[in-house]
Write a protein that holds these residues in place. Structure first.
Motif, PDB file in Angstrom:
ATOM      1  N   ASN A 175       0.816  -1.208   0.000  1.00 39.63           N
ATOM      2  CA  ASN A 175       0.000   0.000   0.000  1.00 39.63           C
ATOM      3  C   ASN A 175       0.852   1.260   0.000  1.00 39.63           C
ATOM      4  N   SER A 176       2.008   1.228   0.670  1.00 43.03           N
ATOM      5  CA  SER A 176       2.866   2.421   0.710  1.00 43.03           C
ATOM      6  C   SER A 176       3.316   2.806  -0.691  1.00 43.03           C
ATOM      7  N   ALA A 177       3.619   1.836  -1.527  1.00 41.00           N
ATOM      8  CA  ALA A 177       4.016   2.137  -2.907  1.00 41.00           C
ATOM      9  C   ALA A 177       2.837   2.717  -3.684  1.00 41.00           C
ATOM     10  N   LEU A 178       1.651   2.203  -3.459  1.00 39.40           N
ATOM     11  CA  LEU A 178       0.466   2.727  -4.135  1.00 39.40           C
ATOM     12  C   LEU A 178       0.196   4.166  -3.717  1.00 39.40           C
ATOM     13  N   GLU A 179       0.402   4.457  -2.431  1.00 44.15           N
ATOM     14  CA  GLU A 179       0.220   5.829  -1.954  1.00 44.15           C
ATOM     15  C   GLU A 179       1.224   6.763  -2.614  1.00 44.15           C
ATOM     16  N   CYS A 180       2.460   6.310  -2.763  1.00 46.55           N
ATOM     17  CA  CYS A 180       3.485   7.122  -3.437  1.00 46.55           C
ATOM     18  C   CYS A 180       3.104   7.374  -4.891  1.00 46.55           C
ATOM     19  N   LEU A 181       2.634   6.336  -5.556  1.00 41.96           N
ATOM     20  CA  LEU A 181       2.215   6.483  -6.946  1.00 41.96           C
ATOM     21  C   LEU A 181       1.111   7.517  -7.079  1.00 41.96           C
ATOM     22  N   SER A 182       0.179   7.535  -6.131  1.00 41.19           N
ATOM     23  CA  SER A 182      -0.932   8.484  -6.220  1.00 41.19           C
ATOM     24  C   SER A 182      -0.460   9.922  -6.047  1.00 41.19           C
ATOM     25  N   MET A 183       0.683  10.117  -5.398  1.00 41.24           N
ATOM     26  CA  MET A 183       1.242  11.459  -5.229  1.00 41.24           C
ATOM     27  C   MET A 183       2.222  11.816  -6.342  1.00 41.24           C
ATOM     28  N   GLY A 184       2.449  10.889  -7.275  1.00 39.60           N
ATOM     29  CA  GLY A 184       3.406  11.137  -8.336  1.00 39.60           C
ATOM     30  C   GLY A 184       4.842  11.100  -7.837  1.00 39.60           C
ATOM     31  N   LYS A 185       5.068  10.425  -6.733  1.00 45.83           N
ATOM     32  CA  LYS A 185       6.399  10.360  -6.118  1.00 45.83           C
ATOM     33  C   LYS A 185       7.215   9.251  -6.773  1.00 45.83           C
ATOM     34  N   PRO A 186       8.465   9.525  -7.138  1.00 43.36           N
ATOM     35  CA  PRO A 186       9.319   8.459  -7.685  1.00 43.36           C
ATOM     36  C   PRO A 186       9.526   7.355  -6.644  1.00 43.36           C
ATOM     37  N   ILE A 187       9.481   6.114  -7.104  1.00 41.60           N
ATOM     38  CA  ILE A 187       9.690   4.981  -6.201  1.00 41.60           C
ATOM     39  C   ILE A 187      10.700   4.009  -6.799  1.00 41.60           C
ATOM     40  N   ILE A 188      11.366   3.293  -5.922  1.00 44.63           N
ATOM     41  CA  ILE A 188      12.243   2.198  -6.331  1.00 44.63           C
ATOM     42  C   ILE A 188      11.732   0.949  -5.629  1.00 44.63           C
ATOM     43  N   LEU A 189      11.425  -0.072  -6.411  1.00 40.68           N
ATOM     44  CA  LEU A 189      10.968  -1.355  -5.880  1.00 40.68           C
ATOM     45  C   LEU A 189      11.937  -2.437  -6.334  1.00 40.68           C
ATOM     46  N   THR A 190      11.963  -3.538  -5.625  1.00 40.45           N
ATOM     47  CA  THR A 190      12.773  -4.654  -6.084  1.00 40.45           C
ATOM     48  C   THR A 190      12.183  -5.176  -7.390  1.00 40.45           C
ATOM     49  N   LYS A 191      12.994  -5.864  -8.153  1.00 44.65           N
ATOM     50  CA  LYS A 191      12.633  -6.272  -9.510  1.00 44.65           C
ATOM     51  C   LYS A 191      11.378  -7.142  -9.580  1.00 44.65           C
ATOM     52  N   TYR A 192      11.269  -8.127  -8.748  1.00 42.50           N
ATOM     53  CA  TYR A 192      10.183  -9.099  -8.886  1.00 42.50           C
ATOM     54  C   TYR A 192       9.014  -8.740  -7.999  1.00 42.50           C
ATOM     55  N   ARG A 193       8.296  -7.696  -8.373  1.00 45.68           N
ATOM     56  CA  ARG A 193       7.150  -7.226  -7.617  1.00 45.68           C
ATOM     57  C   ARG A 193       5.942  -7.279  -8.532  1.00 45.68           C
ATOM     58  N   SER A 194       4.822  -7.587  -7.996  1.00 50.96           N
ATOM     59  CA  SER A 194       3.629  -7.630  -8.832  1.00 50.96           C
ATOM     60  C   SER A 194       3.193  -6.227  -9.235  1.00 50.96           C
ATOM     61  N   GLU A 195       3.648  -5.199  -8.560  1.00 47.12           N
ATOM     62  CA  GLU A 195       3.269  -3.837  -8.925  1.00 47.12           C
ATOM     63  C   GLU A 195       3.857  -3.422 -10.263  1.00 47.12           C
ATOM     64  N   GLU A 196       4.852  -4.158 -10.765  1.00 46.50           N
ATOM     65  CA  GLU A 196       5.446  -3.807 -12.048  1.00 46.50           C
ATOM     66  C   GLU A 196       4.383  -3.752 -13.138  1.00 46.50           C
ATOM     67  N   ARG A 197       3.401  -4.624 -13.049  1.00 46.72           N
ATOM     68  CA  ARG A 197       2.366  -4.627 -14.071  1.00 46.72           C
ATOM     69  C   ARG A 197       1.546  -3.337 -14.034  1.00 46.72           C
ATOM     70  N   ARG A 198       1.436  -2.708 -12.868  1.00 48.85           N
ATOM     71  CA  ARG A 198       0.670  -1.475 -12.754  1.00 48.85           C
ATOM     72  C   ARG A 198       1.521  -0.258 -13.080  1.00 48.85           C
ATOM     73  N   VAL A 199       2.805  -0.338 -12.791  1.00 48.40           N
ATOM     74  CA  VAL A 199       3.690   0.785 -13.048  1.00 48.40           C
ATOM     75  C   VAL A 199       4.052   0.836 -14.518  1.00 48.40           C
ATOM     76  N   GLY A 200       4.270  -0.301 -15.132  1.00 45.30           N
ATOM     77  CA  GLY A 200       4.591  -0.361 -16.551  1.00 45.30           C
ATOM     78  C   GLY A 200       6.079  -0.410 -16.796  1.00 45.30           C
ATOM     79  N   LYS A 201       6.460  -1.143 -17.821  1.00 44.98           N
ATOM     80  CA  LYS A 201       7.878  -1.340 -18.114  1.00 44.98           C
ATOM     81  C   LYS A 201       8.568  -0.055 -18.546  1.00 44.98           C
ATOM     82  N   GLU A 202       7.871   0.813 -19.261  1.00 46.53           N
ATOM     83  CA  GLU A 202       8.532   1.999 -19.790  1.00 46.53           C
ATOM     84  C   GLU A 202       8.633   3.134 -18.776  1.00 46.53           C
ATOM     85  N   CYS A 203       7.903   3.083 -17.705  1.00 52.45           N
ATOM     86  CA  CYS A 203       7.955   4.185 -16.728  1.00 52.45           C
ATOM     87  C   CYS A 203       7.865   3.631 -15.314  1.00 52.45           C
ATOM     88  N   ARG A 204       8.702   2.690 -14.984  1.00 53.53           N
ATOM     89  CA  ARG A 204       8.645   2.013 -13.695  1.00 53.53           C
ATOM     90  C   ARG A 204       8.810   2.935 -12.501  1.00 53.53           C
TER      91      ARG A 204
END
Length: 169
Positions: free
Chosen positions: A133-162
Motif C-alpha cells: 500500500n505504501s508504494a500505491l500511496e506514493c504512486l498516487s502522489m506522483g512520487k518516484p519509487i524504487i521497488l525490487t525487480k520481482y514485484r507484482s506492482e510492475e504490471r501497474r507501473v509499466g515497463k517503460e515508466c517504472r
C-alpha cells in the motif's frame, strides 16, 4: 471463492493448492488519491523507507548500498519498528553513517504522507510484499519509487515508466 489482490498471489495459490480458475477472483488494491500541497523542505533531499524492521525487508542491503553512494547531500530515513532495529543501528554506527542514515521509529500516517510528499523518492527493497500500500500511496502522489525487480506492482507501473507513474497526473 478466493479473492487475491495480484496475479502473483493468484498464480501461487492456483499452482500450489490446485485452485480452479472458477473459484478465483482478482481485485487489485485501490490506489488512493492523495493531494498534499504543502512540502516540508527538510525532507527534500531524503530517500524514505517505511516498513516493519525485519530481515525480509532487506534494509541491511539498503544500508550497504547507501554507504556506497557518492552524493553527500542525500539522507536515508528509515521509518518503522521491529526486531532488527538494534542490528540496523549498530550497522549504521559501524559504517559511520549516523549523519546520513536515520532510524526514525514509528510515525503517524498523516505525517508520513507529508514526509513522503516532500521527499526525493521512496524505496522499498523488500522481497516479501506483493502489493504494498505504501508504494500505491506514493504512486498516487506522483512520487518516484524504487521497488525490487520481482514485484507484482510492475504490471501497474509499466515497463517503460517504472519509477514515475500516477493515474492522476
Amino acid at each position: 471463492l478466493v479473492i487475491f489482490s495480484t496475479n502473483l498471489q493468484k498464480n501461487i495459490y492456483r499452482e500450489c493448492y490446485g485452485l480452479s480458475e472458477e473459484k478465483i477472483r482478482l481485485i487489485s488494491n485501490a490506489i488512493p488519491r492523495i493531494n498534499l500541497t504543502e512540502k516540508d523542505e527538510q525532507y527534500s533531499n531524503s530517500i524514505i523507507f517505511v516498513g516493519r524492521l525485519i530481515k525480509l525487508k532487506n534494509i541491511n542491503k539498503l544500508i550497504t548500498a547507501f554507504s556506497k553512494a557518492k552524493n553527500s547531500n542525500i539522507e536515508l530515513l528509515i521509518f518503522g519498528e521491529g526486531p532488527i532495529k538494534e542490528d540496523l543501528k549498530k550497522m549504521i554506527m559501524d559504517l559511520k553513517l549516523e549523519k546520513k542514515i536515520k532510524l526514525m521509529g514509528k510515525i503517524e500516517h498523516s505525517k508520513l504522507m507529508e514526509v513522503i510528499s516532500s521527499c526525493k523518492l521512496f524505496i522499498l527493497p523488500s522481497s516479501t510484499e506483493i502489493s504494498p500500500n505504501s508504494a500505491l500511496e506514493c504512486l498516487s502522489m506522483g512520487k518516484p519509487i524504487i521497488l525490487t525487480k520481482y514485484r507484482s506492482e510492475e504490471r501497474r507501473v509499466g515497463k517503460e515508466c517504472r519509477s514515475r507513474w500516477s493515474p492522476y497526473h
